[in-house]
Design a protein around this motif. Structure first.
Motif, PDB file in Angstrom:
ATOM      1  N   TRP A 148      54.688  51.538  13.857  1.00 40.83           N
ATOM      2  CA  TRP A 148      54.187  50.164  13.766  1.00 40.83           C
ATOM      3  C   TRP A 148      55.281  49.162  14.130  1.00 40.83           C
ATOM      4  CZ3 TRP A 148      49.364  48.202  12.925  1.00 40.83           C
ATOM      5  CH2 TRP A 148      49.273  46.841  12.656  1.00 40.83           C
ATOM      6  N   GLU A 149      56.473  49.379  13.600  1.00 40.01           N
ATOM      7  CA  GLU A 149      57.590  48.474  13.913  1.00 40.01           C
ATOM      8  C   GLU A 149      57.876  48.463  15.404  1.00 40.01           C
ATOM      9  OE1 GLU A 149      62.181  47.546  12.476  1.00 40.01           O
ATOM     10  OE2 GLU A 149      61.102  49.281  11.672  1.00 40.01           O
ATOM     11  N   ILE A 197      55.126  46.274  17.046  1.00 41.74           N
ATOM     12  CA  ILE A 197      55.315  44.836  16.814  1.00 41.74           C
ATOM     13  C   ILE A 197      56.499  44.314  17.618  1.00 41.74           C
ATOM     14  CG2 ILE A 197      55.857  43.069  15.097  1.00 41.74           C
ATOM     15  CD1 ILE A 197      53.037  44.144  14.854  1.00 41.74           C
ATOM     16  N   THR A 250      55.309  43.872   8.888  1.00 43.64           N
ATOM     17  CA  THR A 250      55.183  42.842   9.918  1.00 43.64           C
ATOM     18  C   THR A 250      55.830  41.535   9.458  1.00 43.64           C
ATOM     19  OG1 THR A 250      53.067  43.876  10.498  1.00 43.64           O
ATOM     20  CG2 THR A 250      53.572  41.774  11.538  1.00 43.64           C
ATOM     21  N   TYR A 310      46.175  41.869  13.251  1.00 42.38           N
ATOM     22  CA  TYR A 310      47.339  40.990  13.413  1.00 42.38           C
ATOM     23  C   TYR A 310      47.262  40.335  14.789  1.00 42.38           C
ATOM     24  CZ  TYR A 310      48.640  43.603   9.337  1.00 42.38           C
ATOM     25  OH  TYR A 310      48.618  44.160   8.082  1.00 42.38           O
TER      26      TYR A 310
END
Length: 410
Positions: free
Chosen positions: A55-56, A59, A197, A111
């Motif tokens: 996920w990081e 993003i 996030t 998001y």
């Protein structure tokens, strides 16, 4: 026949991979939260450490405008990125919508990032989008009109999963008695992509400010709005007090409590909020309260009828945030546009120069305007002999923008 089939499959695959859409982003995003899972079912899935790393990466790639990498990473955890052109306002704006694929397995939320934000440092969060009535719709309404940097929407009801969060704090929302928050509560669990996030954007975007929208059922003794920076400490730049001032300008019937000003107030202050704790520098946001404040987290509790009921209420918050957070939030912008010719701390006067000035205001730490002057001059001197010692905020409006600076009266 084979060639026709080849072209059909090729164009179908290309169309599916393009992941683009256009229209009214408000309607599009509202449809995503319509069928959000409720307060049972264990639909929410806690991310693994490997999930959070992926996920990081996704993003970080979005923030770098590297959609190829972002889509590869997102796809590995059942997410996709839609390039969405909002055509409902002029000029059109492009957003990246990071959402779970149609068959959901994680329910981590949605998001949204503006490709070219007007307010690069403004992030809106709705951690209880559907079940703090209309706070998700309110966040979407504001994102669209202010073109903020990002909007976070959670994926399920906060009580969806039976497992308790290990983070401290209690609530009676999920039962008739006080108990630990659930892991599906994005505002009270650090092991979430919502938290991850927040951490990434806080560290990546200088002077970023996070506005987190909540709703509550008003008791007779409650105000209509409860504002907090997540602590009982007054920050250098008091956005909560400024938001109060601007909200009052839209509706003078509103009543308020601000946690660091009304220090005897102890209800719905957001002190156990894990995003707030992180933003305020807690070494352990899950279990340790912040002992200082950055001022960059604003927890907003809103009664239903005046602010959350419908778009008339949402627009009050939209207008207030528009006036507090102009097209830049950088404090350094003040010195680039406004020149103080008097000292700070000041005593008996404040003198300043700026081109194209139209209005000057001075606010106290309660957010109350104690001085206001319309002007067309480029040089202004303000008599402050009657000001009490303390902290004030000088707000200078020009034809192009508005700029705010903290001042101290000796």
């Amino acid at each position: 026949m084979k060639r026709i089939l080849f072209y059909f499959l090729f164009f179908t695959a290309s169309y599916s991979f393009s992941q683009t859409d256009s229209g009214d982003i408000e309607a599009y995003l509202q449809s995503l939260i319509t069928n959000m899972p409720g307060d049972s079912g264990n639909d929410y899935t806690a991310p693994t450490n490997a999930n959070l790393t992926t996920w990081e990466n996704a993003i970080s790639a979005i923030l770098s405008d590297d959609l190829t990498t972002a889509r590869t990473e997102a796809s590995a955890i059942n997410y996709e990125i839609i390039e969405y052109t909002n055509t409902s306002l002029s000029p059109n704006k492009l957003f990246y919508i990071l959402k779970e694929k149609t068959t959901q397995t994680n329910y981590w939320g949605t998001y949204i990032f503006s490709k070219n934000p007007d307010r690069n440092q403004l992030i809106i969060q709705s951690p209880h989008a559907a079940y703090d009535f209309n706070t998700g719709k309110e966040g979407i309404y504001i994102l669209k009109r202010l073109n903020a940097k990002a909007l976070f929407l959670n994926g399920t009801h906060r009580c969806n999963h039976a497992t308790a969060s290990t983070c401290d704090g209690t609530t009676s929302v999920c039962s008739d008695s006080s108990e630990a928050f659930k892991i599906s509560d994005m505002a009270h669990n650090t092991n979430t992509v919502f938290q991850k996030t927040t951490e990434i954007l806080f560290n990546s975007i200088a002077n970023s400010v996070f506005i987190q929208l909540h709703g509550f059922t008003k008791k007779d003794t409650d105000p209509y709005v409860i504002l907090s920076n997540g602590t009982n400490i007054t920050p250098t730049t008091d956005y909560a007090a400024m938001i109060k001032t601007e909200l009052l300008a839209t509706d003078n019937t509103l009543t308020f409590k601000i946690a660091h000003i009304d220090t005897d107030w102890d209800r719905l202050r957001g002190f156990t909020n894990t995003q707030g704790r992180f933003i305020n520098g807690s070494p352990n946001p899950c279990n340790t309260s912040a002992t200082a404040t950055s001022g960059r987290f604003i927890h907003v509790e809103q009664e239903k009828t005046k602010l959350r009921q419908d778009s008339a209420g949402w627009d009050k918050m939209n207008v207030a945030l528009s006036n507090v957070f102009t097209t830049t939030l950088s404090i350094d912008e003040f010195s680039k546009k406004v020149f103080l010719t008097s000292k700070n701390p000041f005593k008996n006067h404040i003198s300043l120069k700026a081109n194209n000035m139209v209005k000057i205001e001075i606010l106290n730490t309660l957010g109350k305007t104690i001085y206001k002057k319309n002007t067309t001059l480029n040089n202004v001197k303000i008599n402050t002999k009657n000001f009490s010692a303390g902290v004030y905020f000088l707000k200078v409006y020009t034809k192009e923008n508005s700029y705010t600076k903290k001042l101290i009266r000796e």
